[in-house]
Design an enzyme around this catalytic site. Sequence first.
Site, mmCIF file in Angstrom:
data_model
loop_
_atom_site.group_PDB
_atom_site.id
_atom_site.type_symbol
_atom_site.label_atom_id
_atom_site.label_comp_id
_atom_site.label_asym_id
_atom_site.label_seq_id
_atom_site.Cartn_x
_atom_site.Cartn_y
_atom_site.Cartn_z
ATOM 1 N N GLY A 11 29.567 1.675 4.987
ATOM 2 C CA GLY A 11 29.462 0.081 4.609
ATOM 3 C C GLY A 11 31.055 -0.343 4.462
ATOM 4 N NE ARG A 62 27.257 2.383 -9.267
ATOM 5 C CZ ARG A 62 28.200 1.704 -9.279
ATOM 6 N NH1 ARG A 62 29.370 2.296 -8.896
ATOM 7 N NH2 ARG A 62 28.201 0.446 -9.417
ATOM 8 C CD GLU A 112 30.222 6.827 -14.535
ATOM 9 O OE1 GLU A 112 30.410 5.846 -14.820
ATOM 10 O OE2 GLU A 112 30.735 7.021 -13.192
ATOM 11 C CG HIS A 143 32.978 3.973 -12.631
ATOM 12 N ND1 HIS A 143 31.690 4.065 -12.814
ATOM 13 C CD2 HIS A 143 33.438 3.222 -11.734
ATOM 14 C CE1 HIS A 143 31.340 3.487 -12.006
ATOM 15 N NE2 HIS A 143 32.137 2.871 -11.430
ATOM 16 C CB ILE A 144 39.852 3.748 -12.702
ATOM 17 C CG1 ILE A 144 40.453 4.849 -12.253
ATOM 18 C CG2 ILE A 144 39.875 3.528 -14.589
ATOM 19 C CD1 ILE A 144 41.870 5.135 -12.721
HETATM 20 C C1 DGY Z 1 31.279 -1.403 -8.766
HETATM 21 O O1 DGY Z 1 31.710 -2.487 -8.594
HETATM 22 O O2 DGY Z 1 30.108 -0.989 -8.512
HETATM 23 C C2 DGY Z 1 32.245 -0.423 -9.268
HETATM 24 O O3 DGY Z 1 31.506 0.896 -9.428
HETATM 25 C C3 DGY Z 1 32.960 -0.688 -10.408
HETATM 26 O O4 DGY Z 1 33.708 -1.830 -10.130
#
Ligand code: DGY
Length: 325
Positions: free
Chosen positions: A157, A239, A268, A286-287
């Site tokens: 993607g 994810r 998480e 998750h940054i």
């Molecule tokens: C998203 O936007 O899906 C990311 O995991 C967090 O910004």
Amino acid sequence: MARANVYITRMIPQETIDELKKLHDVEVNELDRALTREELLKAVKGRDAIISLLTDTIDGDVLDSAGPHCKIVANYAVGFNNFDLKAATERGVVMTNTPGVLDDATATHAWALLLTTARRISESERYVRDGKWEGWAPMAFIGQDVDGKTLGVAGLGRIGKKFAKKGIAFDMDIIYTNEHRDLAFEKEFNARFVDKETLLKESDYLSLHLPLLADTKHYIGEKELGKMKPTAILINAARGPLIDEKALVQALKNKVIFAAGLDVFEDEPKLAPGLVELENAVIVPHIASATIQTRLAMGKIAINNVISVLNGEAPQTCINPEVLK
Ligand code: DGY
């Protein structure tokens, strides 16, 4: 346009909130944490619009609690596996996300994880900080080469493509899996479309860029890890549930693969038992989209979507367009 009542489930960049406040009444969850389910159900009551986070499950119960005036829920994220789209569509609620603006930040972050794991940056930094370093050592912190290696990309993607492109700077051979072949991409980057089996077997670095769906859950489990090279590195900034985290812990412990760089986790903020003790796992909270510019851009899309829908217009990034018909 009459002023509407908008709720934001957690602080997002102030500039975007101020912009929205010029047109509407806005309330923000002031707690420095995600709302509990009970708090969320209560907080959304009677709102015309909601800006949610990926940590908020927005299902039929939440939408019913918001009530019949709720016209839009705008996710402050590109991923929307926290949304029950069917429930929203049934209730005529527009759901939106923030695609496009976080592709570079996320792809760059996946690369940061790749380089950090390959060159054992986190563990060697801990070693220095712990005062253990006694001087140059020929066999200390031996990692993996990156240049010229095979870069596997699961999911081509927008983010997967940006990630793959950056591999060209390292003279990497790019292989990918995707729902559809992308011939233009293959031609431009000399990339090869492969099946999952080949991706697992040939990748020196395998990075996941898939959405979380019923059929992508545990895309990587014990069986898949067993097919990877013992020198391979697995990266996930998509994810958490794409990987069976318990199986990954075992694989890292038993050196089935060399290392993993993880931005996201199955449950998480909990981590699978044993993960935190592993030196060959780089784990960050998750940054991937956490840059000032990107978070601001995400906020702008979210508020613009809210403003458009409250104005009776189509939003920029609708994910259940059937409600607009
Ligand atoms: C998203 O936007 O899906 C990311 O995991 C967090 O910004």
